[in-house]
Design an enzyme around this catalytic site. Structure first.
Site, PDB file in Angstrom:
ATOM      1  CB  ILE A   1      -1.044  -0.453   1.512  1.00  0.00           C
ATOM      2  CG1 ILE A   1      -1.863  -1.411   1.331  1.00  0.00           C
ATOM      3  CG2 ILE A   1      -1.865   1.270   1.263  1.00  0.00           C
ATOM      4  CD1 ILE A   1      -2.945  -1.491   0.370  1.00  0.00           C
ATOM      5  CG  HIS A   2       2.514   3.181  -3.314  1.00  0.00           C
ATOM      6  ND1 HIS A   2       2.294   2.237  -4.082  1.00  0.00           N
ATOM      7  CD2 HIS A   2       3.387   4.199  -4.175  1.00  0.00           C
ATOM      8  CE1 HIS A   2       2.108   2.741  -5.149  1.00  0.00           C
ATOM      9  NE2 HIS A   2       2.425   4.002  -5.315  1.00  0.00           N
TER      10      HIS A   2
END
Ligand code: UD1
Length: 354
Positions: free
Chosen positions: A202-203
């Site tokens: 997740i970024h």
């Protein structure tokens, strides 16, 4: 032919690897400019080493900053580089701030511009990447489209005459790396069994920068029934710390960003992938691991149409999506057959301005 590649962010190094190898094979000159957008060793250097990419000829050392500051710093540093090297083509990759900076620099100096991974559209105008890719496509003299869907978007926008369908260079590198990995079992965190874990990343700002949204995503991941190997981008680590959110709760086994061979090995070994990355959705498909994407849309619609990717439009659906029945097997190759870099080099040569 002399090509000047502008790269700066992690996924661009993978694409660059394919092009660097193809340009070496064809005997063309290749100048590599690294903007410095990603600078941590595990976000940059390891990719050059593992994928045998030549050391960049120029490093702009720009680093992090707000979009305007970061993009502007790259732009102001590029003029002198382009004037010194005078390439036949400036080649930019994907949709990052390094892409738009390289594109603007080239067109302002009247140097032919080619865009690799052209024609992707999320149609989500809130994404910085959507603006970067639309503006770059329309500035480019040559649009190298990775898929038929991308080619059609370019046609719809009046860019047919400048567009060539090449296939996706990430397929070239993913397949090559998967074959090389056969001899190297991947190392997983203690307590994680191959074949029985979920690989998560997740970024994206829309997932990390709203504390409530990030908390909800981490809670759902931590609550999954299987071990979750979460490879943490620096922004995720920073934001989670700022909001007081734990990256080591429940099922989560959080690890630093992986090098590329380890990542490919982990995707292949995982029972499922959960991500908001573009490249990982494709890598999961190529390696036939079911993927769930934590976004409201995807540019890589083929993965969804073929049943190997599902959008978690509502986070409460995440556990069911991760455990959904296995997709139907497919031999489809919407991302090409592993020869996209050679096709891209030939397109650059065919469209060379005399
Ligand atoms: C960029 C791309 C995104 C791509 C992603 C891949 C844009 C607009 N977005 O997002 O499309 O999916 O790269 O990772 O260009 N940081 C470090 N060390 C690093 C790099 C970043 O600590 O080596 C931290 C910094 O705090 C920085 C933050 O991560 O502010 C975000 O990095 P940035 O380059 O701004 O964009 P990405 O989120 O990585």
């Amino acid at each position: 032919m002399k090509i000047l590649s502008v790269v700066g962010a992690r996924p661009q190094f993978v694409k660059l690897a394919a092009i660097a190898h193809a340009l070496k094979a064809s005997g063309d000159d290749h100048v590599i400019v690294h903007t410095g957008q990603h600078y941590d060793a595990n976000m940059s250097d390891v990719f050059f080493e593992d994928l045998q990419i030549p050391t960049p000829d120029v490093h702009l050392g720009v680093g992090s900053g707000s979009h305007g500051v970061q993009t502007g710093a790259m732009l102001s540093a590029m003029d002198a580089v382009l004037e010194e090297h005078q390439p036949d083509w400036v080649l930019v990759y994907g949709d990052t701030n390094s892409t738009i900076a390289g594109a603007l620099s080239a067109v302002k100096l009247h140097i032919p511009l080619a865009h690799l991974e052209a024609g992707l559209r999320s149609f989500n105008r809130a994404m910085p990447e959507e603006h970067n890719r639309v503006l770059t496509d329309h500035a480019a003299d040559l649009c190298l489209a990775p898929t038929e869907v991308a080619r059609q978007h370019l046609v719809n926008e009046g860019l047919a005459a400048r567009t060539v369908l090449t296939g996706d260079v990430m397929t070239d590198i993913c397949l090559m790396t998967a074959a090389q990995n056969a001899d190297h079992p991947i190392s997983l965190p203690d307590g994680v069994d191959p074949g029985n874990f979920v690989l998560a990343t997740i970024h994206r700002a829309e997932n990390t920068d709203d504390p409530n949204r990030l908390r909800a995503i981490l809670d759902r991941l931590a609550g999954l029934a299987h071990a979750v190997v979460l490879t943490a981008h620096p922004r995720l680590v920073t934001r989670a710390a700022a909001y007081g959110l734990g990256l080591r709760q429940g099922s989560l086994h959080t690890v630093p960003p992986m090098d590329y061979p380890t990542m490919v090995g982990a995707v292949a070994a995982a029972r499922a992938v959960v991500t908001d990355s573009g490249g990982l959705q494709k890598e999961a498909f190529i390696l036939r691991t079911p993927c769930t994407t934590v976004r409201t849309e995807t540019e890589w619609t083929e993965t969804v149409d073929l049943g190997w990717n599902a959008l978690a439009l509502d986070l409460s659906l995440l556990p069911d999506l991760v455990d959904r029945p296995a997709p139907a097997p497919t031999n489809a190759t919407p991302y090409g057959d592993g020869h996209a870099a050679a096709a891209s080099v030939e397109a650059l040569r065919a469209h060379l301005k005399k």
